[in-house]
Design a protein around this motif. Structure first.
Motif, PDB file in Angstrom:
ATOM      1  N   LEU A  58       0.822  -1.198   0.000  1.00  0.00           N
ATOM      2  CA  LEU A  58       0.000   0.000   0.000  1.00  0.00           C
ATOM      3  C   LEU A  58       0.864   1.258   0.000  1.00  0.00           C
ATOM      4  N   GLU A  59       1.955   1.219   0.740  1.00  0.00           N
ATOM      5  CA  GLU A  59       2.853   2.377   0.790  1.00  0.00           C
ATOM      6  C   GLU A  59       3.456   2.658  -0.577  1.00  0.00           C
ATOM      7  N   GLN A  60       3.856   1.611  -1.286  1.00  0.00           N
ATOM      8  CA  GLN A  60       4.432   1.807  -2.614  1.00  0.00           C
ATOM      9  C   GLN A  60       3.418   2.429  -3.572  1.00  0.00           C
ATOM     10  N   GLN A  61       2.171   1.999  -3.493  1.00  0.00           N
ATOM     11  CA  GLN A  61       1.153   2.550  -4.381  1.00  0.00           C
ATOM     12  C   GLN A  61       0.847   4.006  -4.039  1.00  0.00           C
ATOM     13  N   LEU A 165       6.042  13.979   2.462  1.00  0.00           N
ATOM     14  CA  LEU A 165       6.234  12.528   2.403  1.00  0.00           C
ATOM     15  C   LEU A 165       6.196  11.926   3.803  1.00  0.00           C
ATOM     16  N   ARG A 166       6.848  12.578   4.750  1.00  0.00           N
ATOM     17  CA  ARG A 166       6.852  12.101   6.138  1.00  0.00           C
ATOM     18  C   ARG A 166       5.442  12.096   6.708  1.00  0.00           C
ATOM     19  N   THR A 167       4.684  13.156   6.483  1.00  0.00           N
ATOM     20  CA  THR A 167       3.328  13.256   7.015  1.00  0.00           C
ATOM     21  C   THR A 167       2.401  12.224   6.379  1.00  0.00           C
ATOM     22  N   LEU A 168       2.518  12.043   5.062  1.00  0.00           N
ATOM     23  CA  LEU A 168       1.670  11.066   4.380  1.00  0.00           C
ATOM     24  C   LEU A 168       1.975   9.647   4.864  1.00  0.00           C
ATOM     25  N   ARG A 169       3.239   9.355   5.058  1.00  0.00           N
ATOM     26  CA  ARG A 169       3.600   8.014   5.525  1.00  0.00           C
ATOM     27  C   ARG A 169       3.011   7.761   6.911  1.00  0.00           C
ATOM     28  N   PHE A 170       3.119   8.739   7.785  1.00  0.00           N
ATOM     29  CA  PHE A 170       2.556   8.564   9.127  1.00  0.00           C
ATOM     30  C   PHE A 170       1.040   8.419   9.061  1.00  0.00           C
ATOM     31  N   GLN A 171       0.394   9.214   8.233  1.00  0.00           N
ATOM     32  CA  GLN A 171      -1.063   9.106   8.092  1.00  0.00           C
ATOM     33  C   GLN A 171      -1.458   7.741   7.542  1.00  0.00           C
ATOM     34  N   TYR A 173       0.298   4.815   7.754  1.00  0.00           N
ATOM     35  CA  TYR A 173       0.540   3.775   8.746  1.00  0.00           C
ATOM     36  C   TYR A 173      -0.500   3.837   9.865  1.00  0.00           C
ATOM     37  N   SER A 174      -0.826   5.038  10.318  1.00  0.00           N
ATOM     38  CA  SER A 174      -1.789   5.189  11.397  1.00  0.00           C
ATOM     39  C   SER A 174      -3.175   4.722  10.969  1.00  0.00           C
ATOM     40  N   THR A 175      -3.590   5.110   9.769  1.00  0.00           N
ATOM     41  CA  THR A 175      -4.919   4.726   9.284  1.00  0.00           C
ATOM     42  C   THR A 175      -5.002   3.220   9.037  1.00  0.00           C
ATOM     43  N   TYR A 176      -3.956   2.656   8.457  1.00  0.00           N
ATOM     44  CA  TYR A 176      -3.943   1.214   8.198  1.00  0.00           C
ATOM     45  C   TYR A 176      -4.037   0.440   9.511  1.00  0.00           C
ATOM     46  N   ALA A 177      -3.298   0.872  10.527  1.00  0.00           N
ATOM     47  CA  ALA A 177      -3.342   0.191  11.825  1.00  0.00           C
ATOM     48  C   ALA A 177      -4.714   0.332  12.474  1.00  0.00           C
ATOM     49  N   ASN A 178      -5.298   1.514  12.412  1.00  0.00           N
ATOM     50  CA  ASN A 178      -6.643   1.692  12.974  1.00  0.00           C
ATOM     51  C   ASN A 178      -7.644   0.773  12.287  1.00  0.00           C
ATOM     52  N   LEU A 179      -7.532   0.676  10.959  1.00  0.00           N
ATOM     53  CA  LEU A 179      -8.439  -0.208  10.227  1.00  0.00           C
ATOM     54  C   LEU A 179      -8.219  -1.659  10.629  1.00  0.00           C
ATOM     55  N   TYR A 180      -6.973  -2.065  10.728  1.00  0.00           N
ATOM     56  CA  TYR A 180      -6.659  -3.455  11.066  1.00  0.00           C
ATOM     57  C   TYR A 180      -7.198  -3.830  12.447  1.00  0.00           C
ATOM     58  N   PHE A 181      -6.942  -3.011  13.449  1.00  0.00           N
ATOM     59  CA  PHE A 181      -7.362  -3.349  14.803  1.00  0.00           C
ATOM     60  C   PHE A 181      -8.854  -3.108  15.011  1.00  0.00           C
ATOM     61  N   ASP A 182      -9.445  -2.145  14.309  1.00  0.00           N
ATOM     62  CA  ASP A 182     -10.893  -1.970  14.384  1.00  0.00           C
ATOM     63  C   ASP A 182     -11.612  -3.187  13.816  1.00  0.00           C
ATOM     64  N   MET A 183     -11.061  -3.770  12.780  1.00  0.00           N
ATOM     65  CA  MET A 183     -11.689  -4.960  12.205  1.00  0.00           C
ATOM     66  C   MET A 183     -11.496  -6.163  13.121  1.00  0.00           C
ATOM     67  N   ASP A 446       8.766   7.404  15.303  1.00  0.00           N
ATOM     68  CA  ASP A 446       9.426   7.471  13.998  1.00  0.00           C
ATOM     69  C   ASP A 446       9.099   8.782  13.285  1.00  0.00           C
ATOM     70  N   TYR A 447       7.851   9.239  13.445  1.00  0.00           N
ATOM     71  CA  TYR A 447       7.412  10.454  12.770  1.00  0.00           C
ATOM     72  C   TYR A 447       8.100  11.690  13.334  1.00  0.00           C
ATOM     73  N   VAL A 448       8.145  11.805  14.655  1.00  0.00           N
ATOM     74  CA  VAL A 448       8.701  13.016  15.261  1.00  0.00           C
ATOM     75  C   VAL A 448      10.226  13.055  15.162  1.00  0.00           C
ATOM     76  N   THR A 449      10.857  11.908  14.931  1.00  0.00           N
ATOM     77  CA  THR A 449      12.310  11.886  14.735  1.00  0.00           C
ATOM     78  C   THR A 449      12.696  11.765  13.273  1.00  0.00           C
ATOM     79  N   ASN A 450      11.725  11.420  12.408  1.00  0.00           N
ATOM     80  CA  ASN A 450      11.981  11.141  10.998  1.00  0.00           C
ATOM     81  C   ASN A 450      13.099  10.109  10.854  1.00  0.00           C
ATOM     82  N   THR A 451      13.034   9.106  11.723  1.00  0.00           N
ATOM     83  CA  THR A 451      14.022   8.017  11.742  1.00  0.00           C
ATOM     84  C   THR A 451      13.286   6.698  11.910  1.00  0.00           C
TER      85      THR A 451
END
Length: 454
Positions: A58-61, A165-171, A173-183, A446-451
């Motif tokens: 999903l990240e690559q797309q 790019l950093r903000t989109l990646r965090f968004q 990952y966060s959304t994917y995890a919320n979807l996964y655990f909500d399901m 990872d987001y706040v350190t960009n590492t």
């Protein structure tokens, strides 16, 4: 009369013992079948088309198709074109003057050679024209300063792209995890609702023979309504996550994105000093603030250079001029910096430089605070999972089924049963939420350190 009394006593014992035994066989067997194992995603998504996709895929797309990233890439190209434009020298200016109409000869565009009589009399009724070639020369290094400022603007665009790019990646990952655990939570609640509904149906049958009080069936129905309300809340959260992912991925609206797997671990935390140093070194928003200092400094240098007027040089040729025929001369022109010495623009550039310097100091404080905040949150969740007693998950696994068995056997009452069921459900949901919180906090660090620590 004694026979009738004995018959009633036998009937009463059957009602108090036989019916619960039947209920026990019905609901316990269904409870065992409906015992939730590891929560799984619902097998029937709310849309017809389902796309099962992992987080790396999903990240690559998203990186290839996201509108926001594409727009920011164009900003880099635009800034690069500005660098090219800033390095170009001013074009020379060619000026031509000729006669349009001669009222003495009544001729239009009299460019022919003058007659012998005109030349002898010194009157040129034809053949006169003038040509002027001028070139503006930028003084005080304006062109190099323009190029330097344009290069700084391009660097700002590149840093802004990294921040997007950093903000989109965090968004993502966060959304994917919320979807996964909500399901996962949805799957748990759906399994619990199915088991509870089977229990209610068996108790409705028993209610018809008088073995179960009507209020018990009603109270179980209320508990089922609570489960349905929780399920509706999770479905709404899943819909929000789907909408966010569709925008990030530019996915058609009729496609349901199904998360596949999201392992959550608890690797060792980096040292606080290491995390802060990484943030101060790698955060693009901080680099953006620092580059703005360079940009403001170059802008100030350019405005100071503009105090010096530009020089205009030229060559002038006039055919049959008033001085003599075939006059050739040179030209030099410059504005006199008497009143306008670019004072206002210089002052504005100086204030801008002071402003961005203060902004960098404030941004450094914000970065350090962000790291400490994310670090403390993640450490708290690590402590929560590490302090759980051994075998905790195994012990809560069978609470629901055991409570159902005890309730059907009349070992516990209705309130005790509902309390155990709520305890089981809440324990399972707490475990799911804890895993989500750990993953989200890791991504936040990872987001706040960009590492990439996790």
């Amino acid at each position: 009369m004694s026979f009738l009394i004995k018959y009633c006593q036998l009937t009463n014992r059957w009602l108090t013992a036989g019916i619960p035994l039947v209920l026990l066989l019905l609901s316990v067997s269904s409870g065992v079948q409906g015992q939730p194992k590891a929560p799984e995603a619902p097998t029937t998504p709310p849309t017809s088309d389902t796309l099962r996709i992992s987080l790396p895929d999903l990240e690559q797309q998203v990186l290839a198709r996201n509108y926001q990233l594409l727009a920011q890439r164009y900003q880099i190209d635009i800034a690069g074109a500005s660098v090219i434009q800033s390095g170009l020298r001013p074009n020379p200016n060619l000026w031509f003057q000729g006669p349009l109409y001669n009222p003495q000869t009544k001729r239009v565009l009299p460019f022919g050679s003058p007659t012998q009589a005109d030349m002898q009399s010194g009157q040129f009724n034809s053949g006169a024209y003038a040509i002027q070639l001028q070139q503006v020369i930028l003084l005080a290094g304006k062109r190099s300063k323009l190029v330097a400022l344009a290069e700084s603007n391009r660097t700002l665009a590149q840093i802004a792209f990294r921040d997007v790019l950093r903000t989109l990646r965090f968004q993502l990952y966060s959304t994917y995890a919320n979807l996964y655990f909500d399901m996962q939570a949805l799957s748990l609640l759906q399994a619990e609702l199915a088991r509870q509904q089977r229990l209610v149906e068996s108790y409705r049958i028993a209610q018809q023979t008088g073995g179960v009080a009507p209020y018990e069936v009603t109270r179980l129905d209320v508990a089922n309504r609570d489960l349905q309300a929780n399920i509706a809340n999770y479905l709404a959260q899943i819909a929000d996550s789907q909408a966010t992912l569709r925008v990030l991925l530019r996915q058609p609206a009729n496609t349901f994105l199904m998360p596949t797997d999201l392992p959550v671990g608890t690797p060792a935390l980096p040292a606080v000093a290491t995390a802060i140093d990484s943030a101060l070194t790698n955060r693009p928003d901080l680099a953006l603030s620092q580059e703005q200092i360079t940009n403001a400094s170059r802008s100030l240098a350019l405005e100071k250079a503009r105090r010096t007027p530009d020089l205009t040089t030229g060559l002038y040729f006039e055919k049959y001029s008033n001085a003599y025929n075939n006059f050739t001369g040179f030209q030099v022109a410059m504005d006199l910096p008497v009143r306008n010495r670019n004072q206002g623009a210089i002052r504005a550039a100086e204030l801008t430089a002071k402003s961005v310097q203060a902004g960098v100091e404030n941004q450094q404080t914000i970065v350090q605070s962000d790291v400490l905040n994310a670090y403390d949150k993640l450490n708290a969740y690590y402590n929560q999972v590490n302090t759980r007693p051994a075998g905790y998950l195994d012990r809560i696994q069978n609470i629901s089924v055991e409570a159902t068995k005890a309730y059907n056997a009349r070992v516990i009452g209705l309130l005790d049963y509902l309390d155990k069921i709520r305890t089981y459900q809440q324990a399972r949901l707490n475990h799911i939420n804890l895993l989500n919180n750990i993953f989200q906090s890791q991504q936040q660090l990872d987001y706040v350190t960009n590492t990439k620590f996790f």
